[in-house]
Design an enzyme around this catalytic site. Structure first.
Site, PDB file in Angstrom:
ATOM      1  N   CYS A 158     -37.605 -42.916  -5.403  1.00  0.00           N
ATOM      2  CA  CYS A 158     -38.009 -42.476  -6.730  1.00  0.00           C
ATOM      3  C   CYS A 158     -36.955 -42.796  -7.790  1.00  0.00           C
ATOM      4  O   CYS A 158     -35.820 -42.365  -7.707  1.00  0.00           O
ATOM      5  CB  CYS A 158     -38.258 -40.969  -6.649  1.00  0.00           C
ATOM      6  SG  CYS A 158     -38.521 -40.202  -8.213  1.00  0.00           S
ATOM      7  N   GLU A 181     -42.078 -45.864 -13.409  1.00  0.00           N
ATOM      8  CA  GLU A 181     -42.468 -46.681 -12.267  1.00  0.00           C
ATOM      9  C   GLU A 181     -43.527 -45.986 -11.425  1.00  0.00           C
ATOM     10  O   GLU A 181     -43.670 -44.762 -11.456  1.00  0.00           O
ATOM     11  CB  GLU A 181     -41.239 -47.026 -11.425  1.00  0.00           C
ATOM     12  CG  GLU A 181     -40.395 -45.828 -11.074  1.00  0.00           C
ATOM     13  CD  GLU A 181     -39.084 -46.219 -10.397  1.00  0.00           C
ATOM     14  OE1 GLU A 181     -38.283 -46.935 -11.014  1.00  0.00           O
ATOM     15  OE2 GLU A 181     -38.893 -45.787  -9.255  1.00  0.00           O
TER      16      GLU A 181
HETATM   17  S1  SF4 Z   1     -36.464 -35.426  -6.488  1.00  0.00           S
HETATM   18 FE1  SF4 Z   1     -35.867 -33.818  -7.950  1.00  0.00          FE
HETATM   19  S2  SF4 Z   1     -34.973 -34.925  -9.719  1.00  0.00           S
HETATM   20 FE2  SF4 Z   1     -36.113 -36.437  -8.467  1.00  0.00          FE
HETATM   21  S3  SF4 Z   1     -38.127 -36.556  -9.444  1.00  0.00           S
HETATM   22 FE3  SF4 Z   1     -38.285 -35.061  -7.755  1.00  0.00          FE
HETATM   23  S4  SF4 Z   1     -37.838 -33.069  -8.726  1.00  0.00           S
HETATM   24 FE4  SF4 Z   1     -37.162 -34.662 -10.148  1.00  0.00          FE
END
Ligand code: SF4
Length: 359
Positions: free
Chosen positions: A348, A94
């Site tokens: 995310c 995404e």
């Molecule tokens: S928050 Fe941590 S687990 Fe999520 S994409 Fe970023 S580095 Fe990877």
């Protein structure tokens, strides 16, 4: 040519030169192809009308123009657009488009893109981290996320203040520095004036803190900004929130960031997501100020997205403001950021999680 070439955007400049030569065409065709792909944002080779029809046909038969297919598109009340893409091997990623008005100034039109399918870091509060790691993206799969949104914003025409992409942030799914070679090729093409032409000043790479690669990045010719996901001011808590900390603890990470700022002349951003009852106390704000004192940095305070994991909720507004004030009193530059696109799973990996759950 690169080992995996899903699309023409997987090719570096020298690869395109080789391709043109292999097709028996003069080298001036290179710039025509680059302009068609990166500036005119063609959706088919047939739109590249400065190329002879026979060459368009041969390109069509040789290498696809795109590597992504749109699966789902959601638009938030705040204007954030989130898109789920399918890759050629059926995996999904995404990316998001965020529009920031700047009063009378220049508005920012920012693409937030993914660099991996899933993520190996495994932060417990992050939907992507919970999906595990599947594979690295190729340079073209990164570039195509930007070109997709560039086409989308151009469609809206000149009356729209957000008619072209001004900023690119590698902050979507994945740890960008863990996919270093492909990342650097993508940045090379996105910043080259012959291709997409974004200024390196308007590019930010997010990292959970891969110290040796922060050091390597500081020596690159193209000086981009970095945003380090900090989220804690002591190793015990950071080991839990960002498991990579067990390998590269704060006493290695902070000096590497200070060195990065010195070598590149770019101020380092530290991202600090505030979680209620976990990292939002005044004592933790004070400890953060001590940790960062003397570094050329800026802290982005981000209250957690309400829709993430139930154990990681945002603090109250008052707690957030008190944390911010404590940092300011200690002389730390900081900005309170809003979580954007909360109504469309813009955290995310959330859109992909809900998509996978539904199939
Ligand atoms: S928050 Fe941590 S687990 Fe999520 S994409 Fe970023 S580095 Fe990877």
């Amino acid at each position: 040519m690169s080992a995996i070439s899903n699309a023409i955007t997987d090719l570096a400049l020298k690869d395109i030169e080789e391709l043109v030569e292999a097709l028996g065409e003069p080298q001036y065709r290179v710039n025509q192809i680059l302009s068609g792909v990166y500036q005119k944002l063609a959706v088919s080779y047939n739109e590249m009308t400065d190329l002879p029809v026979s060459l368009r046909q041969r390109l069509e038969n040789t290498i696809p123009l795109h590597s992504l297919t749109q699966v789902q598109k959601l638009i938030s009340k705040d204007g954030t657009v989130k898109v789920l893409f399918r890759l050629k091997d059926g995996k999904t990623i995404e990316a998001a488009l965020m529009l920031y008005s700047a009063g009378a100034g220049r508005p920012r039109t920012t693409v937030c893109l993914s660099t991996q399918v899933g993520c190996p870091i495994g932060c417990p509060f992050c939907a992507t981290g919970q999906q595990g790691f599947e594979r690295n993206l190729t340079p073209g799969e990164m570039i195509d996320q930007v070109l997709y949104f560039a086409r989308e914003v151009r469609k809206d025409g000149e009356e729209n203040r957000h008619s072209h992409i001004t900023n690119i942030v590698f902050m979507g799914m994945g740890e960008p520095l863990a996919n270093y070679e492909a990342l650097m090729q993508a940045i090379d093409m996105l910043t080259s004036p012959r291709c997409f032409g974004t200024s390196p000043r308007n590019i930010i790479i997010s990292t959970a803190g891969l110290v040796p690669l922060i050091q390597r990045l500081s020596k690159e010719k193209i000086k981009v900004g970095i945003a380090v996901s900090l989220h804690a001011s002591d190793n015990k808590l950071r080991n839990r929130l960002v498991p990579l900390n067990k390998r590269y603890p704060l006493e290695e990470l902070i000096p590497a960031c200070t060195e990065y700022a010195k070598k590149t002349g770019r101020r380092v951003s530290f991202e600090y997501i505030l979680f209620a009852g976990i990292n939002d106390s005044l004592a933790q704000a004070k400890a953060l100020a001590v940790l960062l004192s003397g570094t050329n940095c800026h802290v982005n305070l981000i209250p957690a997205n309400r829709t993430t994991n139930a154990g990681f909720q945002p603090p109250s507004r008052n707690k957030v403001l008190a944390f911010e004030k404590e940092l300011e009193l200690a002389g730390i530059n900081c900005t309170l950021r809003l979580s954007r696109g909360q109504d469309i799973n813009a955290g995310c990996g959330q859109l992909r999680s809900s998509y996978i759950a539904g199939i």
